[in-house]
Design an enzyme around this catalytic site. Sequence first.
Site, PDB file in Angstrom:
ATOM      1  N   ASP A 129      71.657  98.149  93.592  1.00 50.11           N
ATOM      2  CA  ASP A 129      70.596  99.144  93.640  1.00 50.11           C
ATOM      3  C   ASP A 129      70.214  99.310  95.111  1.00 50.11           C
ATOM      4  O   ASP A 129      69.528  98.459  95.690  1.00 50.11           O
ATOM      5  CB  ASP A 129      69.427  98.594  92.805  1.00 50.11           C
ATOM      6  CG  ASP A 129      68.213  99.487  92.828  1.00 50.11           C
ATOM      7  OD1 ASP A 129      68.253 100.529  93.497  1.00 50.11           O
ATOM      8  OD2 ASP A 129      67.226  99.118  92.149  1.00 50.11           O
ATOM      9  N   HIS A 151      67.962 109.082  85.311  1.00 54.42           N
ATOM     10  CA  HIS A 151      66.927 108.121  84.925  1.00 54.42           C
ATOM     11  C   HIS A 151      65.809 108.819  84.162  1.00 54.42           C
ATOM     12  O   HIS A 151      65.520 109.990  84.405  1.00 54.42           O
ATOM     13  CB  HIS A 151      66.371 107.441  86.178  1.00 54.42           C
ATOM     14  CG  HIS A 151      65.784 106.092  85.909  1.00 54.42           C
ATOM     15  ND1 HIS A 151      65.933 105.413  84.723  1.00 54.42           N
ATOM     16  CD2 HIS A 151      65.032 105.260  86.691  1.00 54.42           C
ATOM     17  CE1 HIS A 151      65.324 104.252  84.781  1.00 54.42           C
ATOM     18  NE2 HIS A 151      64.756 104.142  85.976  1.00 54.42           N
ATOM     19  N   ARG A 168      71.624 108.667  92.092  1.00 54.33           N
ATOM     20  CA  ARG A 168      70.610 108.550  91.032  1.00 54.33           C
ATOM     21  C   ARG A 168      69.645 109.740  91.116  1.00 54.33           C
ATOM     22  O   ARG A 168      69.025 109.957  92.163  1.00 54.33           O
ATOM     23  CB  ARG A 168      69.879 107.224  91.209  1.00 54.33           C
ATOM     24  CG  ARG A 168      68.636 107.063  90.375  1.00 54.33           C
ATOM     25  CD  ARG A 168      68.257 105.588  90.364  1.00 54.33           C
ATOM     26  NE  ARG A 168      66.873 105.363  90.077  1.00 54.33           N
ATOM     27  CZ  ARG A 168      66.333 104.149  89.993  1.00 54.33           C
ATOM     28  NH1 ARG A 168      67.092 103.073  90.207  1.00 54.33           N
ATOM     29  NH2 ARG A 168      65.060 104.002  89.736  1.00 54.33           N
ATOM     30  N   ASN A 206      58.795 101.995  92.588  1.00 55.88           N
ATOM     31  CA  ASN A 206      59.520 101.847  91.327  1.00 55.88           C
ATOM     32  C   ASN A 206      59.250 103.042  90.420  1.00 55.88           C
ATOM     33  O   ASN A 206      58.131 103.540  90.342  1.00 55.88           O
ATOM     34  CB  ASN A 206      59.119 100.536  90.633  1.00 55.88           C
ATOM     35  CG  ASN A 206      59.964 100.304  89.394  1.00 55.88           C
ATOM     36  OD1 ASN A 206      59.649 100.817  88.317  1.00 55.88           O
ATOM     37  ND2 ASN A 206      61.043  99.559  89.545  1.00 55.88           N
ATOM     38  N   SER A 207      60.278 103.482  89.732  1.00 60.78           N
ATOM     39  CA  SER A 207      60.211 104.706  88.924  1.00 60.78           C
ATOM     40  C   SER A 207      59.174 104.635  87.814  1.00 60.78           C
ATOM     41  O   SER A 207      58.748 105.679  87.296  1.00 60.78           O
ATOM     42  CB  SER A 207      61.577 104.992  88.316  1.00 60.78           C
ATOM     43  OG  SER A 207      62.535 105.120  89.320  1.00 60.78           O
ATOM     44  N   LYS A 241      60.478 103.259  98.971  1.00 55.57           N
ATOM     45  CA  LYS A 241      60.523 103.723  97.591  1.00 55.57           C
ATOM     46  C   LYS A 241      59.399 103.101  96.748  1.00 55.57           C
ATOM     47  O   LYS A 241      58.772 102.111  97.144  1.00 55.57           O
ATOM     48  CB  LYS A 241      61.888 103.427  96.954  1.00 55.57           C
ATOM     49  CG  LYS A 241      62.319 102.004  96.971  1.00 55.57           C
ATOM     50  CD  LYS A 241      62.115 101.185  95.697  1.00 55.57           C
ATOM     51  CE  LYS A 241      61.998 101.888  94.415  1.00 55.57           C
ATOM     52  NZ  LYS A 241      63.180 101.667  93.571  1.00 55.57           N
ATOM     53  N   ASP A 297      68.286 101.530  96.421  1.00 56.69           N
ATOM     54  CA  ASP A 297      67.034 102.284  96.574  1.00 56.69           C
ATOM     55  C   ASP A 297      67.332 103.660  97.191  1.00 56.69           C
ATOM     56  O   ASP A 297      68.209 104.353  96.746  1.00 56.69           O
ATOM     57  CB  ASP A 297      66.014 101.477  97.394  1.00 56.69           C
ATOM     58  CG  ASP A 297      65.530 100.238  96.625  1.00 56.69           C
ATOM     59  OD1 ASP A 297      65.701 100.212  95.386  1.00 56.69           O
ATOM     60  OD2 ASP A 297      65.001  99.310  97.249  1.00 56.69           O
ATOM     61  N   SER A 329      69.679  94.424  90.735  1.00 55.54           N
ATOM     62  CA  SER A 329      68.473  95.252  90.620  1.00 55.54           C
ATOM     63  C   SER A 329      67.531  95.070  91.806  1.00 55.54           C
ATOM     64  O   SER A 329      67.181  93.939  92.177  1.00 55.54           O
ATOM     65  CB  SER A 329      67.749  94.848  89.329  1.00 55.54           C
ATOM     66  OG  SER A 329      66.381  95.163  89.400  1.00 55.54           O
ATOM     67  N   GLY A 330      67.056  96.209  92.351  1.00 60.59           N
ATOM     68  CA  GLY A 330      66.088  96.131  93.444  1.00 60.59           C
ATOM     69  C   GLY A 330      64.785  95.523  92.972  1.00 60.59           C
ATOM     70  O   GLY A 330      64.184  94.688  93.658  1.00 60.59           O
ATOM     71  N   LEU A 331      64.362  95.931  91.775  1.00 64.48           N
ATOM     72  CA  LEU A 331      63.121  95.386  91.214  1.00 64.48           C
ATOM     73  C   LEU A 331      63.231  93.867  91.051  1.00 64.48           C
ATOM     74  O   LEU A 331      62.349  93.107  91.456  1.00 64.48           O
ATOM     75  CB  LEU A 331      62.836  96.042  89.854  1.00 64.48           C
ATOM     76  CG  LEU A 331      61.705  95.409  89.036  1.00 64.48           C
ATOM     77  CD1 LEU A 331      60.360  95.575  89.736  1.00 64.48           C
ATOM     78  CD2 LEU A 331      61.634  96.016  87.629  1.00 64.48           C
ATOM     79  N   GLU A 384      69.031 106.571  95.302  1.00 64.01           N
ATOM     80  CA  GLU A 384      68.191 107.478  94.513  1.00 64.01           C
ATOM     81  C   GLU A 384      67.534 108.516  95.414  1.00 64.01           C
ATOM     82  O   GLU A 384      67.236 108.232  96.596  1.00 64.01           O
ATOM     83  CB  GLU A 384      67.135 106.677  93.738  1.00 64.01           C
ATOM     84  CG  GLU A 384      66.155 105.915  94.599  1.00 64.01           C
ATOM     85  CD  GLU A 384      65.394 104.829  93.831  1.00 64.01           C
ATOM     86  OE1 GLU A 384      66.042 103.931  93.229  1.00 64.01           O
ATOM     87  OE2 GLU A 384      64.147 104.874  93.837  1.00 64.01           O
ATOM     88  N   ASP A 410      58.595  95.906  94.601  1.00 60.43           N
ATOM     89  CA  ASP A 410      59.777  96.782  94.628  1.00 60.43           C
ATOM     90  C   ASP A 410      59.445  98.023  95.462  1.00 60.43           C
ATOM     91  O   ASP A 410      59.489  99.142  94.977  1.00 60.43           O
ATOM     92  CB  ASP A 410      60.130  97.152  93.173  1.00 60.43           C
ATOM     93  CG  ASP A 410      61.427  97.942  93.071  1.00 60.43           C
ATOM     94  OD1 ASP A 410      62.196  97.948  94.046  1.00 60.43           O
ATOM     95  OD2 ASP A 410      61.645  98.573  92.014  1.00 60.43           O
TER      96      ASP A 410
END
Length: 554
Positions: free
Chosen positions: A97, A201, A170, A134-135, A132, A99, A58-60, A126, A70
């Site tokens: 991930d 997502h 993504r 975080n979503s 980026k 990104d 995970s990038g986060l 993504e 992130d």
Amino acid sequence: MAVSLRGARSAATTKSPAKTSALKAALRAPDLAFLMEAHNGLSARIVEEAGFKGIWASGLSISAALGVRDSNEASWTQVLEVLEFMADATTIPILVDGDTGYGNFNNVRRLVKKLCQRGIAGVCIEDKLFPKTNSFIGDGQPLADMDEFCGKIKAGKDSQTDPDFQLVARVEALISGWGLDEALRRAEAYRRAGADAILIHSKRATADEIFAFCKEWANRAPVVIVPTMYYATPTGRFRAAGISCVIWANHNLRAAITAMRETSRKIAVSESLTDTEGAVASVKDVFELSGNSELAEAERRYLPVAGADIRAVVLAASRGAALGELTADKPKCMIDVRGQPLLRLLVSTLKDSGVRDVAAVVGYRKEAVDVPSIDLVANDAYATTGECASLAAAADKLKGACLVTYGDILFRRYLLDRLLEAEGDIVVVADALWRERRRSGPGQIHDHIACSRPFSTGYLDDDTVDLRRIGPDLTDDDIHGEWVGLVKLSAAGSELVRKELGTMKRDGTLGKANMPDLFNRLVAAGHRVRVQYITGHWLDVDDAFDLAKARNFL
Ligand code: SPV
Ligand code: MG
């Protein structure tokens, strides 16, 4: 199935093609697959240990574990380094991930090449902008241009050096509020561009928009989801919707945060470890997770320990009458040399060179022999027998490679290390400076040797010298050196010596024979006894004069 990680370091050498094809198969299989988040080598191992078949890097989580946001604050090469540790620590595939791909199509090309080199099974990119966000932060994040993103997908697929490497596209259209149609339009474009799977997502608390997507999408390509926000949705509904893969995206990081906070607070408040010890993993557990048992095994296999596979028999049964009162209540081997018994000094030299298994044959005043970590063997007939009878008393120690040494000698350790490396079934160490050592007096017996050639500094290392004859009765013209009282036997050499001692016992010569008699018999029987010349750096202790020399030797 849980995987034992005891040998994980060696298991982790699993070739990356196996990992890429495992991820590919998991994404395409009819069963629902699960990827569990990890953010470093340790958490990756724990994920594998729990039985997961794949890891979400995970990038986060990687960013948070590095103490940054992130938001691409960690560079892509810093992420790559973390990934390498994770891949080395595990045997299961890692989907990273990626990104937004850290730039344009060109950055994606390089990223994919590097991921293939480091054994990463797939990347998810993504359709947002670099750097980026975080979503789950804010609303309406800008999306990447669809065609430009398709170029990134094509560039990534064209750059993979492993045919099974997976590229997951993504779709962030639902996150950014663009709606289902845009999500489907993009997903289809990405599929056509070559994406192996679509990650759709959502940040809603229910999975309704995910299920709506799946219905329209009708599995044109495998679907991957991240139910962090719609966590309450039963997993059976994901199965029923035909989803391929669920990513549990950040739960190891969050679990670690909770555990570390609680532990730190408890210790800070109590200023003690007592309340914590039972609640945290043991140090042993840490060693096991790090694969220490594999390292210990490898050390046994690869680390050279000269002498580790050789034992020693020390002949130490005699009184040493020429030392007079000094040996009234103890044998010569226990005589004090600067606060330590002679035998203890000899044994330390042996042990320093890795010879751990040491036995001493004792006789005279054997109860006074007190040296730790050695075996004692008794020759109770010491008063009427010679060295060969003592050696025969230790015959069951003469198995495998073996050193036999007199118990009244001291030598510099390098001489022993050289002897341990010498080739030959029977190798005696002889001092070429025998003339300098010659001295008469009670107790002074010199085991002179005659050899196939005299000592020369011009010898090549592998030039061999053979023993012709040994004893105190050689004429000066024949003498090439003096045996120091140290011989190395290979396993075959030990066997020969054991057999010869048996023959001597049968023919009645064992009782009176000394080591030189044994060597002469072996040579006469046609066996090669090799000689390793030295020049000084040793001594034996026969009388008070020798003892004074020994004190200076230390
Ligand atoms: C991550 O784990 O870094 C992800 C998933 O990208 S999410 O945080 O849900 O966007
Ligand atoms: Mg991410």
